[in-house]
Design a protein around this motif. Structure first.
Motif, PDB file in Angstrom:
ATOM      1  N   THR A 136       0.809  -1.219   0.000  1.00  0.00           N
ATOM      2  CA  THR A 136       0.000   0.000   0.000  1.00  0.00           C
ATOM      3  C   THR A 136       0.843   1.270   0.000  1.00  0.00           C
ATOM      4  OG1 THR A 136      -0.131  -0.033   2.417  1.00  0.00           O
ATOM      5  CG2 THR A 136      -1.925  -1.111   1.186  1.00  0.00           C
ATOM      6  N   ASN A 137       2.153   1.150   0.268  1.00  0.00           N
ATOM      7  CA  ASN A 137       3.001   2.339   0.315  1.00  0.00           C
ATOM      8  C   ASN A 137       4.302   2.146  -0.473  1.00  0.00           C
ATOM      9  OD1 ASN A 137       4.101   0.517   2.139  1.00  0.00           O
ATOM     10  ND2 ASN A 137       4.681   2.087   3.626  1.00  0.00           N
ATOM     11  N   ASP A 138       4.192   1.504  -1.614  1.00  0.00           N
ATOM     12  CA  ASP A 138       5.346   1.279  -2.484  1.00  0.00           C
ATOM     13  C   ASP A 138       5.702   2.580  -3.199  1.00  0.00           C
ATOM     14  OD1 ASP A 138       7.120   0.525  -4.577  1.00  0.00           O
ATOM     15  OD2 ASP A 138       6.215  -1.465  -4.693  1.00  0.00           O
ATOM     16  N   GLU A 139       6.953   2.966  -3.155  1.00  0.00           N
ATOM     17  CA  GLU A 139       7.382   4.220  -3.783  1.00  0.00           C
ATOM     18  C   GLU A 139       7.446   4.139  -5.305  1.00  0.00           C
ATOM     19  OE1 GLU A 139      11.946   4.593  -3.061  1.00  0.00           O
ATOM     20  OE2 GLU A 139      11.141   3.117  -1.647  1.00  0.00           O
ATOM     21  N   TYR A 140       7.369   2.929  -5.877  1.00  0.00           N
ATOM     22  CA  TYR A 140       7.501   2.772  -7.321  1.00  0.00           C
ATOM     23  C   TYR A 140       6.209   2.383  -8.025  1.00  0.00           C
ATOM     24  CZ  TYR A 140      12.430   3.081  -6.290  1.00  0.00           C
ATOM     25  OH  TYR A 140      13.653   3.522  -5.843  1.00  0.00           O
ATOM     26  N   VAL A 141       5.152   2.142  -7.261  1.00  0.00           N
ATOM     27  CA  VAL A 141       3.863   1.815  -7.874  1.00  0.00           C
ATOM     28  C   VAL A 141       2.758   2.046  -6.840  1.00  0.00           C
ATOM     29  CG1 VAL A 141       3.882  -0.668  -7.275  1.00  0.00           C
ATOM     30  CG2 VAL A 141       2.603   0.118  -9.281  1.00  0.00           C
ATOM     31  N   THR A 142       1.679   2.653  -7.278  1.00  0.00           N
ATOM     32  CA  THR A 142       0.535   2.805  -6.384  1.00  0.00           C
ATOM     33  C   THR A 142      -0.217   1.477  -6.328  1.00  0.00           C
ATOM     34  OG1 THR A 142      -0.972   3.493  -8.135  1.00  0.00           O
ATOM     35  CG2 THR A 142       0.282   5.249  -7.005  1.00  0.00           C
ATOM     36  N   LEU A 143      -0.975   1.293  -5.278  1.00  0.00           N
ATOM     37  CA  LEU A 143      -1.783   0.083  -5.184  1.00  0.00           C
ATOM     38  C   LEU A 143      -2.805   0.038  -6.317  1.00  0.00           C
ATOM     39  CD1 LEU A 143      -2.398  -2.537  -3.703  1.00  0.00           C
ATOM     40  CD2 LEU A 143      -3.953  -1.241  -2.224  1.00  0.00           C
ATOM     41  N   ALA A 144      -3.358   1.180  -6.694  1.00  0.00           N
ATOM     42  CA  ALA A 144      -4.324   1.218  -7.804  1.00  0.00           C
ATOM     43  C   ALA A 144      -3.685   0.758  -9.104  1.00  0.00           C
ATOM     44  CB  ALA A 144      -4.892   2.624  -7.959  1.00  0.00           C
ATOM     45  N   GLY A 153      -0.046  -5.109   2.424  1.00  0.00           N
ATOM     46  CA  GLY A 153      -0.078  -4.095   3.475  1.00  0.00           C
ATOM     47  C   GLY A 153       1.005  -3.062   3.245  1.00  0.00           C
ATOM     48  N   ALA A 154       1.346  -2.338   4.273  1.00  0.00           N
ATOM     49  CA  ALA A 154       2.319  -1.242   4.173  1.00  0.00           C
ATOM     50  C   ALA A 154       3.738  -1.769   4.372  1.00  0.00           C
ATOM     51  CB  ALA A 154       1.988  -0.160   5.196  1.00  0.00           C
ATOM     52  N   LEU A 155       4.301  -2.312   3.305  1.00  0.00           N
ATOM     53  CA  LEU A 155       5.639  -2.901   3.379  1.00  0.00           C
ATOM     54  C   LEU A 155       6.616  -2.271   2.391  1.00  0.00           C
ATOM     55  CD1 LEU A 155       4.743  -6.688   3.807  1.00  0.00           C
ATOM     56  CD2 LEU A 155       5.581  -5.098   5.547  1.00  0.00           C
ATOM     57  N   GLY A 156       6.335  -1.061   1.941  1.00  0.00           N
ATOM     58  CA  GLY A 156       7.250  -0.399   1.023  1.00  0.00           C
ATOM     59  C   GLY A 156       7.368  -1.142  -0.295  1.00  0.00           C
ATOM     60  N   HIS A 157       8.590  -1.200  -0.820  1.00  0.00           N
ATOM     61  CA  HIS A 157       8.828  -1.803  -2.139  1.00  0.00           C
ATOM     62  C   HIS A 157       9.078  -3.313  -2.043  1.00  0.00           C
ATOM     63  CE1 HIS A 157       9.524  -1.706  -6.374  1.00  0.00           C
ATOM     64  NE2 HIS A 157      10.804  -1.959  -6.290  1.00  0.00           N
ATOM     65  N   LEU A 158       8.798  -3.896  -0.914  1.00  0.00           N
ATOM     66  CA  LEU A 158       8.958  -5.341  -0.716  1.00  0.00           C
ATOM     67  C   LEU A 158      10.366  -5.793  -1.100  1.00  0.00           C
ATOM     68  CD1 LEU A 158       5.453  -6.202  -2.114  1.00  0.00           C
ATOM     69  CD2 LEU A 158       6.142  -6.564   0.243  1.00  0.00           C
ATOM     70  N   ASN A 159      11.350  -5.060  -0.608  1.00  0.00           N
ATOM     71  CA  ASN A 159      12.746  -5.343  -0.917  1.00  0.00           C
ATOM     72  C   ASN A 159      13.542  -5.430   0.386  1.00  0.00           C
ATOM     73  OD1 ASN A 159      12.801  -2.659  -0.147  1.00  0.00           O
ATOM     74  ND2 ASN A 159      13.501  -1.876  -2.104  1.00  0.00           N
ATOM     75  N   SER A 160      14.845  -5.310   0.304  1.00  0.00           N
ATOM     76  CA  SER A 160      15.693  -5.394   1.504  1.00  0.00           C
ATOM     77  C   SER A 160      15.322  -4.347   2.547  1.00  0.00           C
ATOM     78  CB  SER A 160      17.169  -5.229   1.122  1.00  0.00           C
ATOM     79  OG  SER A 160      17.558  -6.226   0.224  1.00  0.00           O
ATOM     80  N   ALA A 161      14.991  -3.138   2.084  1.00  0.00           N
ATOM     81  CA  ALA A 161      14.626  -2.058   3.012  1.00  0.00           C
ATOM     82  C   ALA A 161      13.340  -2.371   3.772  1.00  0.00           C
ATOM     83  CB  ALA A 161      14.478  -0.746   2.244  1.00  0.00           C
TER      84      ALA A 161
END
Length: 181
Positions: free
Chosen positions: A125-133, A150-158
């Motif tokens: 829900t809070n990915d900096e490279y793509v909106t959930l929509a 959920g709110a897990l950013g870009h789902l990467n190492s960070a």
């Protein structure tokens, strides 16, 4: 014949704390290697994916992250996809955004055709490279099931996911469906 899991990292590859790297170490999955991780050109990335799929001894399930999700979509529209029996598409980067890194060449416009194999798009829900929509639109167009992480950013190492058991369960689900089918 056993299924080959190919991890397909995005821009910059996946460092040692990324779930893809951890899965490779823990489960022996194979990484699709690119010659140029920092300034990717779509034809090169697609060719590397195609070579890795063709080199696999049997059925393949892909575990792609970020820009690699676009790579999978581009690859699927022009290559023999018969060996691929599923794809986990995690945090698909929106390459059409005006703030997308310009060092990635040829990744827009994104193919929005239905993928010829089962797939799951996992989005935050809070990915900096793509909106959930937008991720929802990708999933709809690609014929993928959407999983909201959920709110897990870009789902990467960070995102500090570690071995990311929830993601691995989705990958195992795709692999199990392929083995049954």
């Amino acid at each position: 014949m056993s299924i080959t899991i190919l991890t397909v990292p995005g821009l910059g590859s996946s460092g040692p704390l990324h779930w893809q790297s951890i899965w490779e170490q823990q489960y022996g999955y194979r990484r699709v290697e690119q010659r140029e991780w920092e300034q990717p050109a779509r034809p090169d990335w697609v060719a590397a994916l195609d070579a890795a799929v063709r080199a696999a001894p049997g059925p393949v399930v892909l575990a792609a992250h970020s820009l690699a999700c676009s790579t999978v979509a581009f690859w699927a529209r022009r290559h023999d996809t018969s060996q691929v029996c599923g794809a986990l598409l995690v945090a698909p980067a929106d390459t059409e955004r005006p703030d997308f890194p310009v060092r990635a060449v040829g990744f827009a416009p994104l193919p929005l055709a239905r993928l010829p194999f089962p797939s799951i798009v996992v989005a935050s829900t809070n990915d900096e490279y793509v909106t959930l929509a937008r991720a929802t639109e990708f999933a709809r167009c690609w014929g993928s099931r959407l999983v909201n992480a959920g709110a897990l950013g870009h789902l990467n190492s960070a995102s500090s996911l570690g071995e990311w058991p929830q993601g691995h369960a989705l990958l195992r689900e795709l692999a199990a469906s392929a083995e049954i089918g």
